[in-house]
Enzyme design. Structure first.
Site, PDB file in Angstrom:
ATOM      1  CG  HIS A  29      43.624  39.266  41.879  1.00 15.35           C
ATOM      2  ND1 HIS A  29      43.330  40.591  41.598  1.00 15.35           N
ATOM      3  CD2 HIS A  29      42.424  38.650  42.025  1.00 15.35           C
ATOM      4  CE1 HIS A  29      42.020  40.763  41.607  1.00 15.35           C
ATOM      5  NE2 HIS A  29      41.443  39.597  41.847  1.00 15.35           N
ATOM      6  CG  HIS A  67      40.049  35.835  45.393  1.00 15.47           C
ATOM      7  ND1 HIS A  67      39.834  35.042  44.288  1.00 15.47           N
ATOM      8  CD2 HIS A  67      39.970  37.126  44.954  1.00 15.47           C
ATOM      9  CE1 HIS A  67      39.648  35.807  43.224  1.00 15.47           C
ATOM     10  NE2 HIS A  67      39.715  37.070  43.594  1.00 15.47           N
ATOM     11  CD  GLU A 125      41.122  37.427  38.867  1.00 14.56           C
ATOM     12  OE1 GLU A 125      40.837  36.566  39.728  1.00 14.56           O
ATOM     13  OE2 GLU A 125      40.488  38.494  38.730  1.00 14.56           O
TER      14      GLU A 125
END
Length: 376
Positions: A191, A116, A336
Site C-alpha cells: 500500500h 485489508h 496495489e
C-alpha cells in the site's frame, strides 16, 4: 560480487512496548529503500532523477513514497501508508464468507465491510526481519509474520513473508510467500503511496498514468464490486490504456467516480507478457507512472491479476510526513497489485483460497526506466 548487506537502526516502540526497526537497502544505481518492521512498511524510497548527481545544477534523489515520522503515527493513522496489508487485501462483503461449508466472520471496518484484513490487520503488526544473502550481491531483506488460527476471524494458522530486494539497476522487487495449516483466503498487497516529484504538496493529479487493462470492476456505494462481468474502460474516465493525466477526468460527473470520490477501483490486467523463465512467476506490466516535472518514471510489473488504483482522495491533511508537510488529498497514488475484491464471495473471480498442500507465491517489481536511460 560482494554482498550488499542491509543495515538497521531503532525506530521507536509500539504503544504496547514492542521495539520497531528501520532497515536500509542501497543499490549501486543510487536508489535507497527504508523498510520498517512495523507493518513491513516501505518507509522511504529515494530515487535519483534524470538530472541527479554531483556538481552544480544537479538535484539530489527524492523520496517518491509518502511516509510518517514515527511509530505512533503509523499505529494510529488509517491510511496504510507503505504497509503490507492482509490477511485479505481490499474488501470482503459484510465481513463474511463461506469456506468448505463453514461461515466465517471478519470484523467490519469500512462501511460494514472488512477492509485489508480487518481493524487489526498485518499493517499493525511487528514483523521479524532477516537480511538475505544473494549471489548477485543485491540488497535483500525478508520480513516474516505468524498469523494464528482465528486471527481477525480467518481460519487456519498462516506463516507469511515478504522479501524486499533492491537490484543493481535500482528495481525494487517484492516477493510474497505464505503457507497455512487450514484452508483460508489470502490476498496480499503493498500500500505505498507514490509521488514521483518527491513533494506531496504538488500532488499527483499532473502525473501521467498508463494502466494495462481494458476492463475494470465497477463498485457499489460501499466500494464492493457490482455483480456481473468487468466493464470496458473504453470511452470512460477509467481509460488509461494510453498515458494521460490522472486529474484529466477525475472531476467528471460520473457515477463510479462519485461513489469512490475519485479513483479507488480494481482494474483487470491484460495478460500480455510471457512467464519470465522456467520455475519463475510470470510477470505482466500493470502500470506506468510518469512525473513530467522531475522526469522520473515508475513501471509496475506483477504476477497478480488485478491492480487497485487509489488516487488518495481520502487523505485529509490530518497528519504530516517527517518533514512536517501535510498529507492532503491526492498527495500520493496507490498502485496495489492484488487479486480481486470480495473474491471469497465471488465464484466468477480467480480463487484466493490457500490450502495446506499449497504455497502462495506472488511477485511485484517496481522499476525506474529513466535510470536505465540515463545510464545509457
Amino acid at each position: 560480487m560482494s554482498f550488499a548487506a542491509p543495515f538497521s537502526a531503532p525506530f521507536g516502540v509500539t504503544p504496547s512496548g514492542l521495539p520497531v526497526e528501520r532497515w536500509t537497502l542501497r543499490s549501486a544505481s543510487g536508489v535507497e529503500a527504508g523498510v520498517l518492521t512495523y507493518g513491513a512498511a516501505l518507509h522511504s524510497l529515494r530515487v535519483p532523477g534524470p538530472d541527479s548527481g554531483p556538481g552544480p545544477g544537479k538535484r539530489p534523489p527524492a523520496d517518491v513514497v509518502l511516509s510518517l515520522p514515527d511509530v505512533k503515527h503509523y499505529a494510529t493513522h488509517g491510511a496504510y501508508l507503505g504497509a503490507v496489508v492482509g490477511r485479505f487485501a481490499n474488501r470482503i462483503a459484510a465481513g463474511t464468507f463461506t469456506l468448505d461449508g463453514t461461515r466465517h466472520h471478519i470484523p467490519g471496518n469500512d462501511r460494514g465491510n472488512s477492509l485489508h484484513g480487518g481493524a487489526d490487520g498485518f499493517n499493525r503488526r511487528v514483523w521479524r526481519a532477516e537480511p538475505c544473502k544473494r549471489p548477485d550481491g543485491a540488497a535483500s531483506l525478508r520480513l516474516s509474520l505468524d498469523s494464528p488460527d482465528g486471527d481477525q476471524g480467518f481460519p487456519g494458522s498462516l506463516q507469511v513473508s515478504v522479501t524486499y530486494t533492491l537490484t543493481s539497476d535500482g528495481s525494487l522487487a517484492l516477493d510474497y510467500h505464505a503457507v497455512t495449516d487450514r484452508p483460508t483466503p489470502v490476498n496480499l498487497t503493498h500500500h505505498a503511496y507514490f509521488n514521483l516529484s518527491g513533494d506531496p504538496d504538488r500532488g499527483v493529479l499532473d502525473h501521467l498514468l498508463t494502466v494495462d487493462a481494458a476492463t475494470y470492476l465497477p463498485i457499489d456505494e460501499t466500494g464492493l464490486p457490482l455483480p456481473g462481468a468487468p466493464a470496458p474502460v473504453a470511452g470512460s474516465p477509467f481509460d488509461f490504456t494510453r498515458s494521460r493525466r490522472i486529474g484529466s477526468r477525475i472531476a467528471e460527473p460520473d457515477e463510479q467516480l462519485a461513489r469512490a470520490g475519485g479513483y479507488d477501483h480494481c482494474w483487470v490486467l491484460d495478460d500480455r507478457d510471457h512467464p519470465s523463465g522456467e520455475g519463475q512467476l510470470g510477470l505482466r506490466r500493470a502500470a506506468r507512472l510518469e512525473d513530467p516535472s522531475s522526469g522520473r518514471v515508475l513501471e509496475v510489473h506483477t504476477s497478480e491479476p488485478g491492480l487497485q488504483v487509489y488516487a488518495g482522495q481520502q487523505l485529509d491533511g490530518g497528519f504530516s510526513d517527517f518533514l512536517g508537510r501535510r498529507l492532503g488529498a491526492h498527495s500520493g497514488l496507490c498502485l496495489e497489485t492484488q487479486h480481486f475484491p470480495d473474491s471469497p464471495n465471488r465464484v466468477d473471480y480467480p480463487d484466493t483460497v490457500l490450502r495446506p498442500d499449497q504455497s502462495l507465491r506472488s511477485r511485484t517489481v517496481l522499476s525506474f526506466p529513466h535510470l536505465t536511460a540515463v545510464a545509457r
